[in-house]
Motif scaffolding. Structure first.
Motif, mmCIF file in Angstrom:
data_model
loop_
_atom_site.group_PDB
_atom_site.id
_atom_site.type_symbol
_atom_site.label_atom_id
_atom_site.label_comp_id
_atom_site.label_asym_id
_atom_site.label_seq_id
_atom_site.Cartn_x
_atom_site.Cartn_y
_atom_site.Cartn_z
ATOM 1 N N ILE A 35 0.804 -1.091 -0.182
ATOM 2 C CA ILE A 35 0.080 0.018 0.028
ATOM 3 C C ILE A 35 0.768 1.372 0.034
ATOM 4 C CG2 ILE A 35 -0.253 0.284 2.448
ATOM 5 C CD1 ILE A 35 -3.180 0.493 0.094
ATOM 6 N N ASN A 36 2.298 1.249 0.357
ATOM 7 C CA ASN A 36 2.909 2.419 0.765
ATOM 8 C C ASN A 36 3.407 3.089 -0.548
ATOM 9 O OD1 ASN A 36 4.691 0.368 0.172
ATOM 10 N ND2 ASN A 36 6.184 1.338 1.712
ATOM 11 N N GLY A 37 2.636 3.537 -1.317
ATOM 12 C CA GLY A 37 3.153 4.255 -2.716
ATOM 13 C C GLY A 37 2.615 3.524 -3.989
ATOM 14 N N ILE A 38 3.113 4.331 -4.867
ATOM 15 C CA ILE A 38 2.696 3.807 -6.237
ATOM 16 C C ILE A 38 3.718 2.931 -6.665
ATOM 17 C CG2 ILE A 38 2.630 4.662 -8.856
ATOM 18 C CD1 ILE A 38 1.197 7.187 -7.497
ATOM 19 N N LYS A 39 3.290 1.938 -7.533
ATOM 20 C CA LYS A 39 4.421 0.776 -7.858
ATOM 21 C C LYS A 39 5.196 1.219 -9.355
ATOM 22 C CE LYS A 39 3.539 -0.204 -4.551
ATOM 23 N NZ LYS A 39 4.319 -0.533 -3.387
ATOM 24 N N HIS A 40 6.450 0.613 -9.403
ATOM 25 C CA HIS A 40 6.984 0.996 -10.709
ATOM 26 C C HIS A 40 6.735 -0.054 -11.794
ATOM 27 C CE1 HIS A 40 10.076 -2.096 -9.572
ATOM 28 N NE2 HIS A 40 10.360 -1.234 -8.470
ATOM 29 N N LEU A 41 7.460 0.046 -13.099
ATOM 30 C CA LEU A 41 7.077 -0.911 -14.101
ATOM 31 C C LEU A 41 7.584 -2.270 -13.859
ATOM 32 C CD1 LEU A 41 7.800 1.454 -17.277
ATOM 33 C CD2 LEU A 41 5.605 1.079 -16.193
ATOM 34 N N GLY A 42 8.674 -2.468 -12.937
ATOM 35 C CA GLY A 42 9.134 -3.649 -12.646
ATOM 36 C C GLY A 42 8.024 -4.393 -11.859
ATOM 37 N N ASN A 43 7.265 -3.882 -10.932
ATOM 38 C CA ASN A 43 6.369 -4.392 -10.332
ATOM 39 C C ASN A 43 5.084 -4.982 -11.251
ATOM 40 O OD1 ASN A 43 6.958 -1.782 -7.799
ATOM 41 N ND2 ASN A 43 7.440 -3.991 -7.427
ATOM 42 N N LEU A 44 4.844 -4.029 -11.960
ATOM 43 C CA LEU A 44 3.681 -4.274 -12.916
ATOM 44 C C LEU A 44 4.115 -5.544 -13.864
ATOM 45 C CD1 LEU A 44 1.063 -3.172 -14.374
ATOM 46 C CD2 LEU A 44 2.434 -1.878 -15.900
ATOM 47 N N ILE A 45 5.041 -5.838 -14.381
ATOM 48 C CA ILE A 45 5.414 -6.673 -14.967
ATOM 49 C C ILE A 45 5.592 -8.127 -14.505
ATOM 50 C CG2 ILE A 45 8.106 -6.250 -15.440
ATOM 51 C CD1 ILE A 45 5.223 -8.042 -17.983
ATOM 52 N N GLY A 46 5.958 -7.756 -12.886
ATOM 53 C CA GLY A 46 6.452 -8.896 -12.092
ATOM 54 C C GLY A 46 5.197 -9.633 -11.841
ATOM 55 N N ASP A 75 -11.413 -9.138 -11.706
ATOM 56 C CA ASP A 75 -13.147 -9.211 -11.248
ATOM 57 C C ASP A 75 -13.149 -8.487 -9.839
ATOM 58 O OD1 ASP A 75 -14.157 -10.837 -13.286
ATOM 59 O OD2 ASP A 75 -12.486 -12.283 -12.633
ATOM 60 N N HIS A 76 -12.318 -8.467 -8.989
ATOM 61 C CA HIS A 76 -12.165 -7.463 -7.906
ATOM 62 C C HIS A 76 -10.864 -7.188 -7.442
ATOM 63 C CE1 HIS A 76 -14.197 -5.955 -4.355
ATOM 64 N NE2 HIS A 76 -13.424 -6.486 -3.585
ATOM 65 N N PHE A 77 -10.818 -5.915 -6.985
ATOM 66 C CA PHE A 77 -9.485 -5.514 -6.514
ATOM 67 C C PHE A 77 -9.728 -5.000 -5.067
ATOM 68 C CE2 PHE A 77 -6.219 -2.037 -6.099
ATOM 69 C CZ PHE A 77 -5.187 -2.799 -6.159
ATOM 70 N N GLY A 78 -9.461 -6.028 -4.073
ATOM 71 C CA GLY A 78 -9.931 -6.045 -2.542
ATOM 72 C C GLY A 78 -8.700 -5.327 -1.773
ATOM 73 N N CYS A 100 -4.300 4.205 3.998
ATOM 74 C CA CYS A 100 -4.711 3.035 3.341
ATOM 75 C C CYS A 100 -6.029 3.236 2.190
ATOM 76 C CB CYS A 100 -4.760 1.741 4.082
ATOM 77 S SG CYS A 100 -3.267 1.548 5.131
ATOM 78 N N ALA A 101 -6.962 3.694 2.705
ATOM 79 C CA ALA A 101 -8.187 3.986 1.903
ATOM 80 C C ALA A 101 -7.837 4.701 0.619
ATOM 81 C CB ALA A 101 -9.255 4.550 2.971
ATOM 82 N N GLU A 102 -7.071 5.565 1.105
ATOM 83 C CA GLU A 102 -6.825 6.674 -0.086
ATOM 84 C C GLU A 102 -5.943 5.991 -1.128
ATOM 85 O OE1 GLU A 102 -5.097 10.535 1.530
ATOM 86 O OE2 GLU A 102 -6.992 11.035 2.276
ATOM 87 N N MET A 103 -4.870 5.457 -0.615
ATOM 88 C CA MET A 103 -3.845 4.422 -1.605
ATOM 89 C C MET A 103 -4.359 3.455 -2.311
ATOM 90 S SD MET A 103 -1.046 6.438 -1.909
ATOM 91 C CE MET A 103 -0.336 5.131 -2.968
ATOM 92 N N HIS A 104 -5.556 2.873 -1.550
ATOM 93 C CA HIS A 104 -6.015 1.745 -2.465
ATOM 94 C C HIS A 104 -7.096 2.414 -3.506
ATOM 95 C CE1 HIS A 104 -9.728 -0.360 -3.604
ATOM 96 N NE2 HIS A 104 -8.842 -1.634 -3.052
ATOM 97 N N THR A 105 -7.355 3.625 -3.371
ATOM 98 C CA THR A 105 -8.230 4.238 -4.250
ATOM 99 C C THR A 105 -7.559 4.445 -5.734
ATOM 100 O OG1 THR A 105 -9.722 5.095 -3.100
ATOM 101 C CG2 THR A 105 -9.565 6.190 -5.045
ATOM 102 N N VAL A 106 -6.060 5.118 -5.146
ATOM 103 C CA VAL A 106 -5.040 5.510 -6.309
ATOM 104 C C VAL A 106 -4.622 4.328 -6.855
ATOM 105 C CG1 VAL A 106 -2.731 6.290 -6.336
ATOM 106 C CG2 VAL A 106 -4.319 7.475 -4.769
ATOM 107 N N GLN A 107 -4.231 3.073 -6.212
ATOM 108 C CA GLN A 107 -3.874 2.017 -6.829
ATOM 109 C C GLN A 107 -4.857 1.295 -7.884
ATOM 110 O OE1 GLN A 107 -1.243 -0.863 -4.961
ATOM 111 N NE2 GLN A 107 -0.354 0.701 -3.769
ATOM 112 N N SER A 108 -6.044 1.362 -7.373
ATOM 113 C CA SER A 108 -7.169 0.960 -8.115
ATOM 114 C C SER A 108 -7.437 1.780 -9.415
ATOM 115 C CB SER A 108 -8.455 1.021 -7.428
ATOM 116 O OG SER A 108 -9.537 0.435 -8.135
ATOM 117 N N GLN A 109 -7.135 2.737 -9.337
ATOM 118 C CA GLN A 109 -7.092 3.844 -10.614
ATOM 119 C C GLN A 109 -6.311 3.624 -11.604
ATOM 120 O OE1 GLN A 109 -7.487 7.736 -8.563
ATOM 121 N NE2 GLN A 109 -9.884 7.594 -8.434
ATOM 122 N N ILE A 110 -4.962 3.547 -10.908
ATOM 123 C CA ILE A 110 -3.945 3.050 -11.958
ATOM 124 C C ILE A 110 -3.957 1.745 -12.514
ATOM 125 C CG2 ILE A 110 -1.401 2.683 -11.937
ATOM 126 C CD1 ILE A 110 -1.145 4.901 -9.748
#
Length: 570
Positions: free
Chosen positions: A13-24, A90-93, A71-81
């Protein structure tokens, strides 16, 4: 139709992930989920934010917010990204959900009932300066095994050896840098993983089709040194799931929470409950309990190699140890690391491209295509702006985009914005159909096996076939002497656009949707029979000439981005 449960390693939850996290984890999991849905299978694709532990507390404190609000705010941010990259969960919990609280406590209670939990009075590092016990990962020092100077208190990222904080040489607090560390007594619960070593070993040995990366890491943790060790599952923290034995208090564990590694994987199961409770589906237990229908489910997990030990040993130990009919993973697709321009991605140094920044400068399909076609499957991969520019321009603009542009514009200029009639197939068309059939079957084989780079290479080769056909048969030249044959060639090529849209949908979903819209068709059926698929758009079918699908990245843009995301060199 088969049933497929797919989970991606849940991002912290602690921040926005980089492209390495995305492809991993998330992006290849999405590719597989999209492909399986296209082939008619029933899919449940789940992910969530991992919200407990000290990093969440520290990130919230740095942001000046209560941890629950942060955590609630960052969940929204990560969901939007995630939406921005077209990740089709199907669900991002959330691992902080009431469902995960209840299920984690239930698992702990059950493990205690069968004798797999023990209470341990242990010595733990306490930072006088910070006024708190330090979680393992917030103590760093030199690894006694390999000499790596930034080993964490739980594991050395260099040699992957499992550690205790007291093993470290010259340890210090990563919160304050303080070296005034004391060892104090505290009581914690341990999962007796060692009791399950033989069961876990037999289970891992049975997975003959797993990637070598997955099994080699699992067996290393299982057998190296003293072998699989019992593992603490509680921590002295404020934020987390309160320690309970089911729904009962746990004497002596007041004020403690479950360790994040214990509750985070359980969120995969709880996420399915969240999915149902959110009204998105029904019957979550038929995906997760073998006594409720999950016997016919194929469960695939996606993760980076650093997450393999927890998913091959600790989470399976929780499930096996419970002696309850929970679904175990069938296949673990693990990935090496994506490095950035001769070094590592670094949040603190501002090195590398992070997911929100990537979407600011280019649409998602550019990133999806490059990352997936360079997925770090057999070894670490390297992102450089030069290769990114070259590959995107060549594959997406010159090969796919150019094919679509050439044939639609030619048809409009010489016939109309409708599929032309006339002409019959000849040897060139029969050869193209045979070549397409061979390559599409190979593409399916790679996708079914989750061989991502091979699948991307095959897809690109399928795009190339269309260009080679146009080059060799030149309908613009044929038109001058034989308009009927030119019409046939154009008709075939326009139908190829629909096929390309369908085959490419899992990789580049926006472009796929745009191509189907331009062809004015909702027919996204899979080309099981290539010859039949090439008649899906009949003579007279109206289309529109699409806008330039992919623009080229300029040298000026490449240079600007390389400088912008360079950060400070290590």
């Amino acid at each position: 139709m088969a049933r497929h449960l797919i989970t991606s390693a849940i991002p912290y939850i602690n921040g926005i992930k980089h492209l390495g996290n995305l492809i991993g984890s998330q992006l290849p999991a999405d590719l597989y989920a999209r492909y399986l849905r296209q082939r008619g299978h029933e899919v449940l694709f789940l992910c969530a934010t991992d919200e407990h532990g000290t990093p969440a507390e520290l990130a919230a404190a740095k942001a000046g917010k209560p941890v629950a609000e942060y955590c609630a705010e960052m969940h929204t941010v990560q969901s939007q990204i995630a939406d921005g990259f077209r990740l089709s969960f199907d669900h991002f919990g959330r691992s902080s959900s009431p469902q995960n609280h209840k299920l984690t406590q239930a698992f702990a209670g059950r493990l205690a009932e069968v004798g797999l939990i023990k209470e341990v009075i242990e010595e733990q590092v306490y930072s006088v300066a910070d006024g708190r016990f330090l979680p393992d990962r917030y103590i760093e020092g030199t690894c006694p095994n390999c000499g790596f100077e930034s080993a964490r208190g739980d594991q050395c990222d260099n040699c992957t050896k499992q550690l205790d904080p007291t093993d470290l040489i010259n340890p210090h607090s990563t919160i304050s840098g303080a070296t005034e560390l004391e060892v104090r007594e505290t009581k914690h619960l341990y999962l007796r993983q060692s009791e399950l070593k033989d069961d876990l070993a037999a289970w891992i040995d049975s997975k003959k089709d797993w990637p070598i990366l997955t099994t080699s890491i699992a067996k290393k943790w299982l057998n190296d040194g003293d072998g699989l060790q019992d593992r603490g599952i509680t921590r002295d923290l404020d934020w987390g799931i309160p320690v309970k034995q089911g729904d009962q208090t746990w004497p002596g564990m007041e004020g403690k929470v479950f360790y994040v590694w214990f509750d985070a994987p359980i969120e995969y199961i709880a996420c399915a409950q969240e999915w149902e409770d959110a009204g998105k589906g029904t019957g979550w237990e038929r995906w997760w309990r073998t006594d409720k229908g999950a016997d016919d489910v194929t469960y695939t997990q996606f993760m980076g190699k650093d997450n393999v030990p927890f998913h091959t040993l600790s989470f399976p130990a929780t499930i096996l140890g419970s002696q309850e009919p929970w679904k175990l993973v069938d296949y673990i697709k693990s990935f090496n690391y994506l490095n950035y321009d001769g070094g590592q991605f670094s949040t603190s140094r501002g090195r590398g491209v992070f997911m929100d920044q990537a979407l600011e400068i280019l649409p998602p399909d550019y990133w999806r295509w490059w990352l997936l076609s360079h997925a770090p499957e057999s070894s670490d991969a390297e992102f450089t702006w030069e290769t990114f520019q070259t590959d995107v321009n060549k594959d997406l603009a010159d090969v796919l985009g150019n094919f679509v542009s050439r044939i639609t514009k030619f048809c409009r200029s010489k016939f109309s914005e409708a599929v032309p009639d006339g002409g019959e197939y000849g040897p060139a068309e029969e050869k193209l159909i045979a070549d397409l059939t061979t390559r599409i079957r190979a593409y399916e084989k790679h996708m079914d096996a989750i061989e991502i780079r091979k699948a991307a290479s095959e897809l690109r080769a399928i795009w190339v076939l269309g260009n080679e056909y146009l080059q060799a048969n030149a309908p613009w030249t044929t038109f001058k002497t034989d308009p009927d044959t030119a019409a046939m060639q154009v008709r075939l090529a326009l139908n190829l656009i629909r096929i390309y849209a369908v085959l490419s949908a899992a990789f580049i979903p926006d472009a796929s949707a745009d191509l189907l819209a331009a062809m004015q068709t909702e027919d996204d059926s899979w080309p099981d029979d290539v010859q039949a698929a090439l008649t899906a758009l009949p003579a007279g079918h109206v289309f529109t000439v699409p806008d330039n699908q992919f623009r080229k990245i300029t040298d000026e843009e490449r240079e600007d981005w390389a400088e912008r995301f360079a950060g400070k060199r290590d």
